[in-house]
Every structure is written in C-alpha cells, then in structure tokens.
Design a protein around this motif. Structure first.
Motif, mmCIF file in Angstrom:
data_model
loop_
_atom_site.group_PDB
_atom_site.id
_atom_site.type_symbol
_atom_site.label_atom_id
_atom_site.label_comp_id
_atom_site.label_asym_id
_atom_site.label_seq_id
_atom_site.Cartn_x
_atom_site.Cartn_y
_atom_site.Cartn_z
ATOM 1 N N ALA A 80 82.603 65.366 32.790
ATOM 2 C CA ALA A 80 83.332 65.231 31.521
ATOM 3 C C ALA A 80 82.382 64.865 30.387
ATOM 4 C CB ALA A 80 84.425 64.171 31.655
ATOM 5 N N ASP A 81 82.713 65.283 29.185
ATOM 6 C CA ASP A 81 81.809 65.141 28.034
ATOM 7 C C ASP A 81 81.587 63.700 27.604
ATOM 8 O OD1 ASP A 81 81.481 67.856 27.944
ATOM 9 O OD2 ASP A 81 83.042 68.178 26.429
ATOM 10 N N ASP A 82 82.467 62.777 27.961
ATOM 11 C CA ASP A 82 82.319 61.410 27.469
ATOM 12 C C ASP A 82 81.549 60.512 28.433
ATOM 13 O OD1 ASP A 82 84.252 61.419 29.405
ATOM 14 O OD2 ASP A 82 85.636 60.094 28.338
ATOM 15 N N ASN A 83 80.901 61.078 29.447
ATOM 16 C CA ASN A 83 80.043 60.291 30.328
ATOM 17 C C ASN A 83 78.711 59.993 29.654
ATOM 18 O OD1 ASN A 83 81.283 60.035 33.195
ATOM 19 N ND2 ASN A 83 81.714 62.155 32.616
ATOM 20 N N ASP A 84 78.043 58.946 30.118
ATOM 21 C CA ASP A 84 76.711 58.641 29.606
ATOM 22 C C ASP A 84 75.706 59.719 30.015
ATOM 23 O OD1 ASP A 84 77.249 55.908 28.479
ATOM 24 O OD2 ASP A 84 77.829 55.560 30.555
ATOM 25 N N LEU A 85 75.894 60.270 31.210
ATOM 26 C CA LEU A 85 75.094 61.402 31.673
ATOM 27 C C LEU A 85 76.065 62.491 32.095
ATOM 28 C CD1 LEU A 85 72.532 62.870 32.525
ATOM 29 C CD2 LEU A 85 72.649 61.669 34.719
ATOM 30 N N VAL A 86 76.049 63.583 31.345
ATOM 31 C CA VAL A 86 76.955 64.700 31.621
ATOM 32 C C VAL A 86 76.212 65.722 32.474
ATOM 33 C CG1 VAL A 86 78.362 66.536 30.628
ATOM 34 C CG2 VAL A 86 78.158 64.332 29.446
ATOM 35 N N ILE A 87 76.793 66.061 33.629
ATOM 36 C CA ILE A 87 76.202 67.047 34.533
ATOM 37 C C ILE A 87 77.144 68.243 34.611
ATOM 38 C CG2 ILE A 87 75.383 67.503 36.870
ATOM 39 C CD1 ILE A 87 74.785 64.555 37.161
ATOM 40 N N PRO A 88 76.785 69.360 33.985
ATOM 41 C CA PRO A 88 77.671 70.534 33.974
ATOM 42 C C PRO A 88 77.624 71.292 35.296
ATOM 43 C CG PRO A 88 75.640 71.029 32.802
ATOM 44 C CD PRO A 88 75.547 69.585 33.216
ATOM 45 N N ASP A 89 78.195 70.700 36.323
ATOM 46 C CA ASP A 89 78.121 71.236 37.673
ATOM 47 C C ASP A 89 79.524 71.164 38.268
ATOM 48 O OD1 ASP A 89 77.642 71.872 40.292
ATOM 49 O OD2 ASP A 89 76.096 70.354 40.625
ATOM 50 N N LYS A 90 80.013 72.280 38.789
ATOM 51 C CA LYS A 90 81.357 72.309 39.361
ATOM 52 C C LYS A 90 81.483 71.407 40.590
ATOM 53 C CE LYS A 90 82.549 76.936 37.725
ATOM 54 N NZ LYS A 90 82.938 78.320 38.113
ATOM 55 N N ALA A 91 80.351 71.080 41.193
ATOM 56 C CA ALA A 91 80.376 70.193 42.354
ATOM 57 C C ALA A 91 80.470 68.724 41.957
ATOM 58 C CB ALA A 91 79.127 70.416 43.212
ATOM 59 N N VAL A 92 80.413 68.432 40.659
ATOM 60 C CA VAL A 92 80.462 67.061 40.151
ATOM 61 C C VAL A 92 81.832 66.814 39.532
ATOM 62 C CG1 VAL A 92 79.485 65.447 38.483
ATOM 63 C CG2 VAL A 92 77.982 66.988 39.767
ATOM 64 N N SER A 93 82.460 65.707 39.915
ATOM 65 C CA SER A 93 83.773 65.359 39.382
ATOM 66 C C SER A 93 83.662 64.903 37.935
ATOM 67 C CB SER A 93 84.396 64.247 40.230
ATOM 68 O OG SER A 93 84.550 64.656 41.570
ATOM 69 N N ALA A 94 84.792 64.932 37.234
ATOM 70 C CA ALA A 94 84.811 64.501 35.834
ATOM 71 C C ALA A 94 84.320 63.064 35.705
ATOM 72 C CB ALA A 94 86.218 64.642 35.264
ATOM 73 N N ARG A 95 84.783 62.187 36.585
ATOM 74 C CA ARG A 95 84.283 60.814 36.693
ATOM 75 C C ARG A 95 83.711 60.677 38.100
ATOM 76 N NH1 ARG A 95 85.122 60.972 32.134
ATOM 77 N NH2 ARG A 95 86.432 59.711 30.770
ATOM 78 N N HIS A 96 82.436 60.853 38.247
ATOM 79 C CA HIS A 96 81.865 60.962 39.583
ATOM 80 C C HIS A 96 81.383 59.612 40.129
ATOM 81 C CE1 HIS A 96 80.311 63.851 42.650
ATOM 82 N NE2 HIS A 96 79.615 62.770 42.983
ATOM 83 N N CYS A 97 80.508 58.954 39.389
ATOM 84 C CA CYS A 97 79.989 57.672 39.867
ATOM 85 C C CYS A 97 79.521 56.847 38.684
ATOM 86 C CB CYS A 97 78.845 57.859 40.873
ATOM 87 S SG CYS A 97 77.368 58.647 40.190
ATOM 88 N N ARG A 98 79.181 55.599 38.966
ATOM 89 C CA ARG A 98 78.730 54.691 37.899
ATOM 90 C C ARG A 98 77.614 53.812 38.442
ATOM 91 N NH1 ARG A 98 83.264 52.158 36.825
ATOM 92 N NH2 ARG A 98 82.859 50.324 38.106
ATOM 93 N N PHE A 99 76.567 53.623 37.631
ATOM 94 C CA PHE A 99 75.506 52.666 37.928
ATOM 95 C C PHE A 99 75.830 51.369 37.192
ATOM 96 C CE2 PHE A 99 73.479 56.728 38.644
ATOM 97 C CZ PHE A 99 72.711 56.511 39.777
ATOM 98 N N GLU A 100 75.798 50.248 37.927
ATOM 99 C CA GLU A 100 76.174 48.960 37.362
ATOM 100 C C GLU A 100 75.052 47.949 37.576
ATOM 101 O OE1 GLU A 100 79.520 48.036 39.735
ATOM 102 O OE2 GLU A 100 80.871 49.468 38.756
ATOM 103 N N PRO A 101 74.499 47.355 36.518
ATOM 104 C CA PRO A 101 73.533 46.258 36.708
ATOM 105 C C PRO A 101 74.245 45.054 37.294
ATOM 106 C CG PRO A 101 73.443 47.163 34.474
ATOM 107 C CD PRO A 101 74.687 47.694 35.108
ATOM 108 N N GLY A 102 73.691 44.509 38.354
ATOM 109 C CA GLY A 102 74.279 43.333 38.981
ATOM 110 C C GLY A 102 73.267 42.216 39.122
ATOM 111 N N GLU A 103 73.693 41.093 39.677
ATOM 112 C CA GLU A 103 72.804 39.945 39.804
ATOM 113 C C GLU A 103 71.589 40.252 40.661
ATOM 114 O OE1 GLU A 103 74.734 36.473 41.130
ATOM 115 O OE2 GLU A 103 76.043 36.281 39.397
ATOM 116 N N SER A 104 71.774 41.073 41.692
ATOM 117 C CA SER A 104 70.686 41.337 42.629
ATOM 118 C C SER A 104 69.978 42.654 42.354
ATOM 119 C CB SER A 104 71.227 41.353 44.063
ATOM 120 O OG SER A 104 71.809 40.115 44.375
ATOM 121 N N GLY A 105 70.412 43.398 41.371
ATOM 122 C CA GLY A 105 69.777 44.678 41.073
ATOM 123 C C GLY A 105 70.806 45.684 40.601
ATOM 124 N N LEU A 106 70.508 46.954 40.859
ATOM 125 C CA LEU A 106 71.356 48.038 40.374
ATOM 126 C C LEU A 106 72.281 48.498 41.498
ATOM 127 C CD1 LEU A 106 71.769 49.820 37.848
ATOM 128 C CD2 LEU A 106 70.226 51.479 38.889
#
Length: 514
Positions: A141-167
């Motif tokens: 989807a166009d409103d993601n931080d990283l848009v991947i124009p790939d039919k194998a990728v969902s509109a909201r596929h995954c998220r990277f989250e900074p945490g206390e112990s790392g990413l």
C-alpha cells in the motif's frame, strides 16, 4: 511512577511507562501500543494512570454507550483480545530511574546504528532505511514507510519496531509470510546481519559503525554492490590484517582504503599512500623503507620511509602489481616480521603498520606467469575486496552525478541534469570510471551557463574529455534498449538523447538483437 507490561501468547513483549498522557492501545498503526489480534479493534483501549492505579478504558464498549473500565492490577493479567494480556508493574522511583537510564542508553545506541539495507527486490535494490526510533511499516500500500510493488506482498505486510533489546520484526497477518534467515516468523528479535525476506525482496540488518564509518563522507554509494562493500569494510576495519583491493582505475580504491583506516582502531594515527607504479625503480626502496645519510649519492640527510611514517597507522600501496620482484621480496619480509631496515642501515626498526594494497591488474595471472610472488600474494590477500566498475552500477552513476554537481556548485553555480542527459550518462561504459564521470560533468558545467545540463552539453563534454562521442561504441546494448524504452519506443527521440544518428541507433539495436 507506573509501568505496564504487555504479553503475547504468554511471552513478555515489552514494558511501557504510564505518565500524564493516555496510552492508546489497538490495531491501528498510529496507536502508542500496536497489537495485531483478530479480537482487538483498531482503537481498543485507552490506558491512564489515575490516583495511584492504572485504568484501561474500553473504547469499543464506549461506542455502544456502555463505557467500561478495566483496572490493571500488579502482576495479574488482564486479557486483551485472543493472544495478548497486560499487567501493571510497580517500580520504586529510584529503581525506575536506574532501569529507565539503562533502557534509554541501549535504545539510543541502537537508534544511532541500525539500518535496513535492501539487497534484492523489486526496483528498490540498494535503498537504505535508518531506524530512528519510530516503527517502519512495509507493504504494497502507498502509505507504508517502505512501499514494495509486489503482488506477493500484502498491503500491510510487516513492521520493524525499535525495542529495549534491539529491533523487532512483526508480521502483520500477511498472506505469504515474513521470513528471518529463511524461517517464517510472527515476531522476532533481529540481530545485526539478519536477512529478512518479504515477498521477493530481501533486506539485511546492518549497523553503522560507532567508530564513525557509516557511509564515509567521500564515498557515494547507492548500488547493492557498493553497499555490500561498505558493510565488508566495517567488518574488516577492526582487524590489523592486510587487505588487497582489486578494481579498475578510477573506481575508488584509495577511498575504500581510507574508509578502512578511519573505521578502525588506527584512525587517529597516520594514513600514508604511495603509488608503487609511479616512482622510478631506483627510488622505490628509499621511499618505502627510508635511507641513512650517505647511503648513496645525494643522500645528504636521514630519510624516514613510508613504513616508518605510517608507524601505528596504515600504509596504502596502490598499483602493487607494478612493484619489481626484488622489492616484492623486501615487502614480504616487512609484512611478515613487522620490521624494516633503511637503505644503508645496519639495524632493524620496528614498524607497526596495517598494509592495504590495491591493483587494477590480475595478480593471480601474474603469479601464474611468474611476474608476482605467490607467497607475497597470499600474504597480502588475507582480506580481498573487489570493486565493480562504474558501468555495472547505474544507481551510483545517478548518485555520483548529484554529488559532483553539488561539489562544484560553489564554482560554477547550481546545476542539474535533465532526463535525456542522464540517459546518456547511464548508457556510457565509463572506461575511466568515477574520475571520468567527474571530468565530464565539470567540463559540461564549464561550457554552459544554463542551470540544466542537456544532452548536447554532455555530448560536447564527452568529446573534450575522452575524444569520443557518447553515441560511439561505448554505449552498451542494454543501455540502448533501456533508452528506447524510456522514450516510449521513439527512435528519433532516443537517438537525439544518445547523441547519435537515427540510422546508427537502428543498426545498433538490430545488431544487438541478432
């Protein structure tokens, strides 16, 4: 000071401080705590601290006119959807400050170092995304931080989250899954070097060196190949072993050598560079190892050679393949023993030096032909870096063009390259690599006062710098086809952009298809 702890499937997910501002909990990406559960609404809870207790307001029930409060007790789980739960953590004030300080230190360090590098993907190879403390959403989807124009990728596929112990990576219910090092995951803590696959795109987790390398100021790199080399530089920099750099003339071998020096523990010491092929044979020994006074005619004073000058630092020997065989033997002894002896001297001198060598010649073939010592080759080739030519990394051509135009703007004024001129630059084979690109751009800027460089300006610069037209044999067949595609298949427009006759372009395309 109060804190809450979130659990997913019984495993602790993280702790969150409850302060003056309410904490929004739900599935929406803009919530303070984002959870992905089929029974959790986009805006599910509002968690607040009130009178020494922590309360969760049920926003879903509030919409039906039935507001409900969930007190969150200490160390007792309150269900949140199907997979999640939440408890309150009571932390003494002094302990809280200590723990919060440690947490902030770890997180700030990670924020300053972590990057996501796309090493293979759909039109985005080489792109880098810095982790700055905010979640990074990935999808089609166009409103993601990283848009991947790939039919194998969902509109909201995954998220990277900074945490206390790392990413942390979290799959957002994607159709085809998120994979870390080949294993499908729902959530995973990522370590440096981890490979994440989303559809047909692969990302690597890298860390900018806390020694200040990151991407060296003098290095402009956007292509996957060069970004991979810079990652190799980081891993090699901390060691003292020799490095051998292969690459055509003008590809930036000395820049890589300087990056190795600046990223390593010797960065505060001297970096000395010597072109082994640029000195008369009779001066090489003196320049490398020094000489004593009176050791030969004209030696009126003591001279410290490059190895002494670079003591505790780094010596860069360019064009090592040009070194005569007798000097190769002396260099081998120095590399093995860490000692040098000046010309005319009687004692050995300790030289603690990291040796970085470079060449544009095929040293392996020279070893086979007896032109380069095999023992020296294997002594120098402890680490090997091969820099690809500029023609094989078009992303760097565009990036370097912008970099060079900014660099010379103080002298010639701000300039840009129009689309047709960029097609010419991308289609040329650049036998002189980065040096030639700079010369062509500088010449083009000097020959016109226009703010935008056009194809005619680039064409004239090619002729002046290299005596060859951009429309000559240096344009590759792939570049011809790409240029034609960029101009919608219009032969005349493509020929004008490349600075060649329409009939020449037609014949070249026909030959390339044969």
């Amino acid at each position: 000071m109060e804190k809450i702890r979130l659990y997913c499937r019984g495993q602790s997910y993280g702790e969150f401080q409850v302060g003056d501002r309410p904490i929004a909990v739900g599935g929406d990406r803009n919530c303070d705590i984002v959870v992905h559960d089929p029974e959790v609404a986009d805006h599910h809870w509002l968690v607040v601290s009130r009178g020494g207790t922590v309360i969760a307001y049920d926003l879903v029930r509030a919409q039906t006119g039935q507001p409900r409060e969930h007190p969150i007790p200490v160390n007792r789980h309150v269900a949140l959807g199907r997979y999640y739960s939440m408890t309150r953590v009571s932390v003494p004030e002094n302990e809280h400050m200590q723990r919060e300080g440690r947490c902030t230190e770890r997180l700030d360090l990670f924020r300053s170092r972590a990057q996501l590098v796309i090493i293979a993907g759909i039109g985005s190879e080489g792109k880098r995304i810095s982790v700055n403390g905010s979640p990074i959403h990935i999808g089609s989807a166009d409103d993601n931080d990283l848009v991947i124009p790939d039919k194998a990728v969902s509109a909201r596929h995954c998220r990277f989250e900074p945490g206390e112990s790392g990413l942390v990576i979290r799959d957002l219910g994607s159709r085809n899954g998120t994979f870390v090092n080949g294993v499908r995951v729902i959530t995973a803590l990522l370590s440096e070097g981890a490979m994440v696959r989303v559809g047909r795109t692969t990302l690597r987790i890298v860390a900018r060196s806390d020694r200040g390398l990151g991407k060296p100021e003098e290095m402009v790199a956007e292509s996957p190949a060069m970004l991979e080399i810079l990652d190799e530089v980081q891993s090699m920099a901390a060691l003292s072993w020799p490095v051998l750099i292969f690459g055509e003339s003008g590809t930036g071998k000395e820049h890589i050598a300087r990056a190795l020096h600046k990223a390593g523990p010797r960065r505060h010491e001297t970096f000395v560079a010597l072109n082994a092929g640029g000195l008369p044979r009779e001066l090489i020994e003196s320049e490398l190892f020094g000489h004593e006074r009176g050791s030969f005619t004209g030696a009126s004073t003591v001279h410290k050679g490059m190895f002494e000058q670079a003591n505790r630092g780094t010596i860069f020997l360019d064009e090592i393949g040009e070194l005569p065989l007798d000097m190769q033997a002396r260099l081998l002894r120095t590399v093995e023993s860490g000692e040098i002896r000046r010309v005319g001297g009687e004692t050995n001198i300790r030289a603690d030096v990291r040796v970085v060598c470079a060449t544009n010649r095929n040293l392996r073939a020279m070893v086979a032909a007896g032109q380069f010592r095999e023992d020296l080759y294997y002594r120098l080739a402890r680490f090997v870096i091969e820099i690809p030519p500029l023609r094989s990394r078009p992303e760097d051509i565009e990036a370097l063009t912008g970099h060079f135009l900014n660099r010379i703007a103080s002298e010639v004024g701000p300039r840009q390259v129009n689309q047709e001129a960029m097609v010419q630059l991308l289609g040329y084979s650049w036998p002189g690599n980065v040096r030639e690109l700079f010369n062509v751009l500088a010449t083009a800027c000097a020959s016109t006062s226009a703010l935008q460089l056009e194809s005619a300006d680039i064409e004239r610069a090619f002729v002046r710098v290299g005596g060859v037209s951009a429309g000559g044999k240096n344009v590759t067949p792939d570049a011809l086809r790409q240029a034609l595609q960029n101009h919608g298949g219009n032969l005349s427009a493509t020929a004008r952009a490349l600075g060649m006759a329409r009939t020449t372009l037609r014949d070249r395309l026909k030959a390339a298809s044969a």
